[in-house]
Design a protein around this motif. Sequence first.
Motif, short mmCIF file in Angstrom:
data_model
loop_
_atom_site.label_atom_id
_atom_site.label_comp_id
_atom_site.label_asym_id
_atom_site.label_seq_id
_atom_site.Cartn_x
_atom_site.Cartn_y
_atom_site.Cartn_z
N THR A 136 0.86 -1.18 0.00
CA THR A 136 0.00 0.00 0.00
C THR A 136 0.90 1.24 0.00
O THR A 136 2.08 1.18 0.34
CB THR A 136 -0.92 0.06 1.24
N VAL A 137 0.29 2.37 -0.35
CA VAL A 137 1.03 3.63 -0.37
C VAL A 137 0.19 4.70 0.32
O VAL A 137 -0.99 4.86 0.02
CB VAL A 137 1.35 4.09 -1.81
N VAL A 138 0.81 5.38 1.27
CA VAL A 138 0.18 6.55 1.88
C VAL A 138 0.75 7.77 1.16
O VAL A 138 1.96 7.99 1.17
CB VAL A 138 0.45 6.63 3.39
N GLU A 139 -0.13 8.54 0.54
CA GLU A 139 0.29 9.73 -0.20
C GLU A 139 -0.01 10.98 0.64
O GLU A 139 -1.16 11.24 0.98
CB GLU A 139 -0.46 9.83 -1.52
N LYS A 140 1.02 11.73 0.96
CA LYS A 140 0.84 13.03 1.60
C LYS A 140 0.83 14.07 0.48
O LYS A 140 1.87 14.40 -0.08
CB LYS A 140 1.96 13.31 2.60
N ILE A 141 -0.35 14.54 0.15
CA ILE A 141 -0.53 15.39 -1.03
C ILE A 141 -0.49 16.87 -0.62
O ILE A 141 -1.26 17.31 0.24
CB ILE A 141 -1.87 15.08 -1.73
N PHE A 142 0.42 17.61 -1.23
CA PHE A 142 0.55 19.05 -0.98
C PHE A 142 -0.16 19.78 -2.12
O PHE A 142 0.38 19.89 -3.23
CB PHE A 142 2.02 19.45 -0.91
N LEU A 143 -1.36 20.27 -1.86
CA LEU A 143 -2.15 20.87 -2.92
C LEU A 143 -1.51 22.13 -3.49
O LEU A 143 -1.58 22.38 -4.69
CB LEU A 143 -3.57 21.17 -2.41
N ALA A 144 -0.90 22.95 -2.64
CA ALA A 144 -0.30 24.19 -3.13
C ALA A 144 0.91 23.91 -4.03
O ALA A 144 1.12 24.58 -5.04
CB ALA A 144 0.11 25.08 -1.95
N LYS A 145 1.70 22.91 -3.66
CA LYS A 145 2.89 22.57 -4.44
C LYS A 145 2.56 21.67 -5.63
O LYS A 145 3.40 21.47 -6.51
CB LYS A 145 3.91 21.86 -3.55
N GLU A 146 1.37 21.08 -5.59
CA GLU A 146 0.93 20.15 -6.64
C GLU A 146 1.90 18.97 -6.78
O GLU A 146 2.25 18.54 -7.88
CB GLU A 146 0.75 20.87 -7.98
N ASN A 147 2.33 18.45 -5.63
CA ASN A 147 3.11 17.22 -5.62
C ASN A 147 2.81 16.46 -4.34
O ASN A 147 1.94 16.87 -3.56
CB ASN A 147 4.61 17.49 -5.78
N MET A 148 3.49 15.35 -4.12
CA MET A 148 3.18 14.56 -2.94
C MET A 148 4.41 13.81 -2.43
O MET A 148 5.42 13.67 -3.14
CB MET A 148 2.04 13.57 -3.24
N LEU A 164 10.04 2.41 1.99
CA LEU A 164 10.55 3.44 1.08
C LEU A 164 9.75 4.72 1.25
O LEU A 164 8.53 4.69 1.46
CB LEU A 164 10.44 2.95 -0.37
N ILE A 165 10.45 5.86 1.13
CA ILE A 165 9.79 7.16 1.07
C ILE A 165 10.28 7.88 -0.18
O ILE A 165 11.47 7.92 -0.46
CB ILE A 165 10.09 8.03 2.32
N GLU A 166 9.34 8.44 -0.94
CA GLU A 166 9.68 9.23 -2.12
C GLU A 166 9.17 10.66 -1.92
O GLU A 166 7.99 10.86 -1.62
CB GLU A 166 9.05 8.63 -3.38
N GLU A 167 10.05 11.62 -2.08
CA GLU A 167 9.72 13.03 -1.89
C GLU A 167 9.42 13.70 -3.23
O GLU A 167 9.96 13.30 -4.27
CB GLU A 167 10.88 13.76 -1.22
N SER A 168 8.61 14.77 -3.20
CA SER A 168 8.35 15.64 -4.36
C SER A 168 7.95 14.84 -5.60
O SER A 168 8.48 15.04 -6.70
CB SER A 168 9.59 16.50 -4.67
N VAL A 169 7.01 13.94 -5.41
CA VAL A 169 6.54 13.10 -6.51
C VAL A 169 5.38 13.80 -7.21
O VAL A 169 4.46 14.30 -6.56
CB VAL A 169 6.07 11.72 -5.98
N ASN A 237 -3.90 10.55 1.45
CA ASN A 237 -4.65 9.58 0.68
C ASN A 237 -3.97 8.22 0.78
O ASN A 237 -2.74 8.12 0.69
CB ASN A 237 -4.71 10.01 -0.79
N ILE A 238 -4.75 7.17 1.00
CA ILE A 238 -4.21 5.82 1.07
C ILE A 238 -4.62 5.07 -0.19
O ILE A 238 -5.80 5.04 -0.55
CB ILE A 238 -4.72 5.06 2.31
N THR A 239 -3.66 4.49 -0.88
CA THR A 239 -3.96 3.67 -2.05
C THR A 239 -3.64 2.21 -1.71
O THR A 239 -2.61 1.92 -1.11
CB THR A 239 -3.15 4.10 -3.29
N TYR A 240 -4.53 1.35 -2.09
CA TYR A 240 -4.44 -0.06 -1.74
C TYR A 240 -4.13 -0.93 -2.96
O TYR A 240 -4.40 -2.11 -2.96
CB TYR A 240 -5.74 -0.53 -1.10
N GLY A 241 -3.59 -0.31 -3.98
CA GLY A 241 -3.29 -1.04 -5.20
C GLY A 241 -4.33 -0.82 -6.28
O GLY A 241 -4.21 -1.35 -7.39
N GLN A 242 -5.37 -0.03 -5.97
CA GLN A 242 -6.37 0.25 -7.00
C GLN A 242 -5.73 1.03 -8.15
O GLN A 242 -4.88 1.87 -7.94
CB GLN A 242 -7.57 1.02 -6.43
#
Length: 281
Positions: A136-148, A164-169, A237-242
């Motif tokens: 699964t992936v937990v997405e921390k979405i930054f609306l002002a920056k338009e990335n996550m 794993l953590i990915e920044e500025s995606v 936002n949590i994605t479960y593979g959808q």
Amino acid sequence: MKNCVIVVFILCTLMMMFTQGCTEKKPQAEDTIIIVDTPKVATRLDTMSELISEEPMPYAADELFDDFIFNFAANSKLQKERILFPLKLIEGETTQEVDSSEWKMDYFFMEQGYYTLLFDDISQLDIVKDTSINQTVVEKIFLAKENMKKYVFERLRGRWMLTLIEESVPYDENNESFLTFYKNFATDVDFQLRSLNDPVMFTGPDPDDDFSTMTGEIAPETWPAFAPELPSDILYNITYGQKYTEGDKKVFVIRGIANGLEIELFFKRILGDWKLEEIHE
């Protein structure tokens, strides 16, 4: 998250001091979301974490990711145990490794008291209960920056681990149009009114009967009386593979932490413009 019986009482007791409290009944829209980012909140979260850390996470919590992430975000001891150190941190072309001694407690959505889910249609909600999911992936979405920022979790030997953590995606390209729309919808009152279908269908608790729901239509002129307070800065936002598609429908779900809150907003793209068609509380 409703299945975390051991920690939920502690969480409710502490969170009711700075959110809605713990109740089975859904609160009214105008007070559903209260975000107070103060040192007092941080102190209470630290206290909550210390108390919850005294209780071991139930084995069954590794079956459903929602139950696990609830514990992971609230229990500092468990959080360190469930990170695969050295943890890879990727930003662009740069890869770093974070050691255990460098890790700072991340409360995820606990500070705001709710998290969000984004689906293409309501049938995808069932994936939340799928015990066969192993990533699964937990997405921390930054609306002002338009990335996550993406937190990738994998179930290894039956135990959920942050690997794993990915920044500025950048946004998922299939959600980019909707998230760009949503930022304006959540922050601009006039834009929000222009983005309402006429009418918007409403389903919610019957104020005269705690065990019943009521349905009706909301005309644009009466929308302010029904409009929920929407997160407008950061989404979790949590994605479960959808698999997302560049379709014409999106379901945006807001779920409270231990307070029974759930709001489902149904959007549809009509003639190129996103419109809110339904709201369920």
